[in-house]
Motif scaffolding. Structure first.
Motif, PDB file in Angstrom:
ATOM      1  N   UNK A  37       0.837  -1.203   0.000  1.00  0.00           N
ATOM      2  CA  UNK A  37       0.000   0.000   0.000  1.00  0.00           C
ATOM      3  C   UNK A  37       0.869   1.250   0.000  1.00  0.00           C
ATOM      4  N   UNK A  38       0.349   2.319  -0.576  1.00  0.00           N
ATOM      5  CA  UNK A  38       1.148   3.542  -0.788  1.00  0.00           C
ATOM      6  C   UNK A  38       1.338   4.304   0.514  1.00  0.00           C
ATOM      7  N   UNK A  39       2.601   4.574   0.846  1.00  0.00           N
ATOM      8  CA  UNK A  39       2.913   5.366   2.047  1.00  0.00           C
ATOM      9  C   UNK A  39       2.223   6.730   1.955  1.00  0.00           C
ATOM     10  N   UNK A  40       2.278   7.343   0.782  1.00  0.00           N
ATOM     11  CA  UNK A  40       1.765   8.713   0.645  1.00  0.00           C
ATOM     12  C   UNK A  40       0.265   8.799   0.450  1.00  0.00           C
ATOM     13  N   UNK A  41      -0.376   7.601   0.547  1.00  0.00           N
ATOM     14  CA  UNK A  41      -1.842   7.575   0.691  1.00  0.00           C
ATOM     15  C   UNK A  41      -2.174   7.248   2.142  1.00  0.00           C
TER      16      UNK A  41
ATOM     17  N   UNK B 254      -2.162  10.670  -7.676  1.00  0.00           N
ATOM     18  CA  UNK B 254      -3.143   9.625  -7.345  1.00  0.00           C
ATOM     19  C   UNK B 254      -3.469   9.569  -5.853  1.00  0.00           C
ATOM     20  N   UNK B 255      -2.496   9.938  -5.021  1.00  0.00           N
ATOM     21  CA  UNK B 255      -2.719   9.905  -3.568  1.00  0.00           C
ATOM     22  C   UNK B 255      -3.702  11.002  -3.147  1.00  0.00           C
TER      23      UNK B 255
ATOM     24  N   UNK C 178      -9.665   1.190   1.271  1.00  0.00           N
ATOM     25  CA  UNK C 178      -8.448   0.422   0.948  1.00  0.00           C
ATOM     26  C   UNK C 178      -7.398   1.360   0.349  1.00  0.00           C
ATOM     27  N   UNK C 179      -6.215   1.320   0.898  1.00  0.00           N
ATOM     28  CA  UNK C 179      -5.127   2.184   0.421  1.00  0.00           C
ATOM     29  C   UNK C 179      -4.671   1.709  -0.974  1.00  0.00           C
ATOM     30  N   UNK C 180      -4.387   2.641  -1.861  1.00  0.00           N
ATOM     31  CA  UNK C 180      -3.960   2.275  -3.234  1.00  0.00           C
ATOM     32  C   UNK C 180      -2.515   1.753  -3.198  1.00  0.00           C
TER      33      UNK C 180
END
Ligand code: EPZ
Length: 432
Positions: free
Chosen positions: A28-32, A199-200, A237-239
């Motif tokens: 999962x994306x840290x920046x999301x 995207x975040x 849900x985190x991208x």
């Protein structure tokens, strides 16, 4: 959860040029994860986040939210419930903010929901001074009374914030996220001009809309938010992390494409794939959510400029520089986002790279190979570039200051060992 151990120097030791093959699952994306966790401040109902990566920065954000009064439970692998039942503090203390600048993301939500926030002014980091003046200017426009003294931001809005027309004079990712979160409970309509399009940012908007927020235009440079009275809980849900994905794509290209990437977010990496193609690298879908990254020809030198999304991300600059350092010919990278994001250049030169920096430009002359040495990680994404360099270098490389690595990459040494890499973590007592 990971933590930093005092008084010990941790390093990664890599024995390079092993054959790598296998499958890597992109986390999962840290920046999301960071803005999405901060968004939980906006409601008193339960928030469930899925696909949260196990990163130092996520642990730090968790500590900050628990300091504010959150009850946070791990429900299953990567699934956490967050609930703010009783506020215990409206302060983001220095020891947490100094560990992670993104703590600034609680400022907007705390201010718009509770009318007050005291947040330590984030320090700079190795890639630049990292000011937050644009965040504060926009919040002032929304009616907040903001003072900065003794290293803290004191923000007050006892009668709430009001919707205004904000125009950022430069695109800021967390600035856009902070104002979007402040605006969702503000009185009236907020328009954010020159908004970040990452995207975040879109992922955060999607989560807020599921909570009942009224947001339009996310993903474009003009976002319109109509304030609502209250937001409900949500499951979100985190991208996938496009930067981790791009990092492993560089690695796969350097090892003949024998690494399959799972949960790889092709749709967030269009421009990066254009650059890959110019170098002679193809990202090949091999199943519903798996890709291989192959080079069907001799790699070619290129000119890369980092820019705001949807163009080439500054967070992949160091990783591409490592790859280009062993591509025959002359490449050039211009870093337009941060004023000091070439700290990895002297470290790469210790491994034999031939790179000259002049202002915002790095001129890379490809060399036959890199050779192992002791180096240090200098910032979050550059640390991954050093790992890639160690994996392609002849002989042993030892990378120090790897807490940077754990901030942004989930279990990267375990993921690499699964691919066949010779990577081990070691500790050295700090003498004297
Ligand atoms: C976000 O940082 C990311 N972090 C960074 O990722 C990323 O490198 C950066 O965006 C650029 O894409 C998170 O999302 C948590 P900015 P952010 O505000 O929001 C200047 C990583 O490795 N600026 O978009 O802090 C700033 O100095 C990290 O995961 C102001 O002048 O970056 C920079 O030059 C590193 N005043 C430019 O804007 C402000 O108030 C872009 O910064 C804010 C920013």
């Amino acid at each position: 959860m990971l933590e930093i151990r005092e008084g010990v120097v941790e390093y990664l030791e890599i024995d390079g040029q092993k054959e790598l093959k296998g499958t890597v699952r992109i986390s999962g994306a840290k920046n999301s994860a960071l803005p999405d966790m901060a968004a939980a401040v906006l409601t008193d109902e339960p928030v469930v986040l899925e696909n949260l990566p196990y990163l130092l920065d996520v642990s730090t954000m968790r500590s900050l939210l628990e300091h504010i009064g959150f009850d946070i439970q791990e429900l299953s692998e990567g699934v956490f419930s967050l609930r703010l039942k009783d506020i215990s503090s409206l302060e983001a203390p220095y020891e947490l903010v100094s560990r992670m600048r993104a703590s600034i993301l609680v400022l907007g939500p705390m201010l718009t929901r509770f009318g007050y926030a005291k947040v330590a002014l984030p320090g700079g980091c190795s890639i630049g001074t990292r000011p937050v003046d644009l965040h504060l200017k926009a919040l002032k426009q929304m009616g907040a009374d903001i003072t900065v003294e003794h290293g803290f931001i004191y923000a007050k809005a006892p009668y709430g914030l009001k919707g205004v027309h904000v125009r950022f004079n430069k695109k800021t990712v967390t600035g856009t996220e902070n104002i979007m979160m402040a605006a969702v409970l503000a009185d009236g309509e907020t328009v954010i001009e020159n908004a970040a399009m990452e995207p975040e940012v879109v992922d955060l908007a999607n989560m807020l809309k599921k909570m009942g927020a009224n947001i339009k235009g996310e993903g474009t440079d003009r976002i319109i938010i109509k304030g609502v009275k209250k937001l409900s809980g949500v499951k979100h849900r985190i991208i996938p992390d496009r930067i981790e994905a791009g990092t492993f794509a560089v690695l796969s290209a350097l090892f003949g494409g024998s690494i399959v990437l799972e949960n790889y977010p092709v749709r967030y990496l269009d421009y990066v794939h254009k650059v890959f193609n110019k170098i002679g690298i193809d990202v090949v879908p091999i199943s519903e959510n798996q890709v291989a990254v192959r080079s069907s020809q001799k790699l070619k030198p290129v000119y890369i400029q980092t820019k705001e999304y949807p163009y080439f991300p500054t967070d992949l600059q160091a990783q591409f520089m490592t790859m280009l350092s062993v591509v025959e010919g002359r490449s050039r990278i211009t870093e337009n986002i941060f004023e000091n994001r070439f700290m990895h250049v002297p470290e790469l030169k210790r491994l034999g790279a031939d790179i000259t920096v002049r202002g915002k430009d790095a001129f890379i002359k490809g060399v036959e190979k890199l050779t192992g040495a002791q180096v240090k990680a200098t910032d979050l994404r550059a640390s991954a570039a050093m790992v890639i360099a160690g994996l392609i270098a002849e002989g042993k490389t030892r990378i120090y200051d790897i807490y940077h690595l754990d901030r942004g990459y989930e279990n990267i040494d375990a993921k690499l060992r699964l691919l066949g890499a010779s990577v081990k973590r070691g500790f050295e007592e700090i003498s004297g």
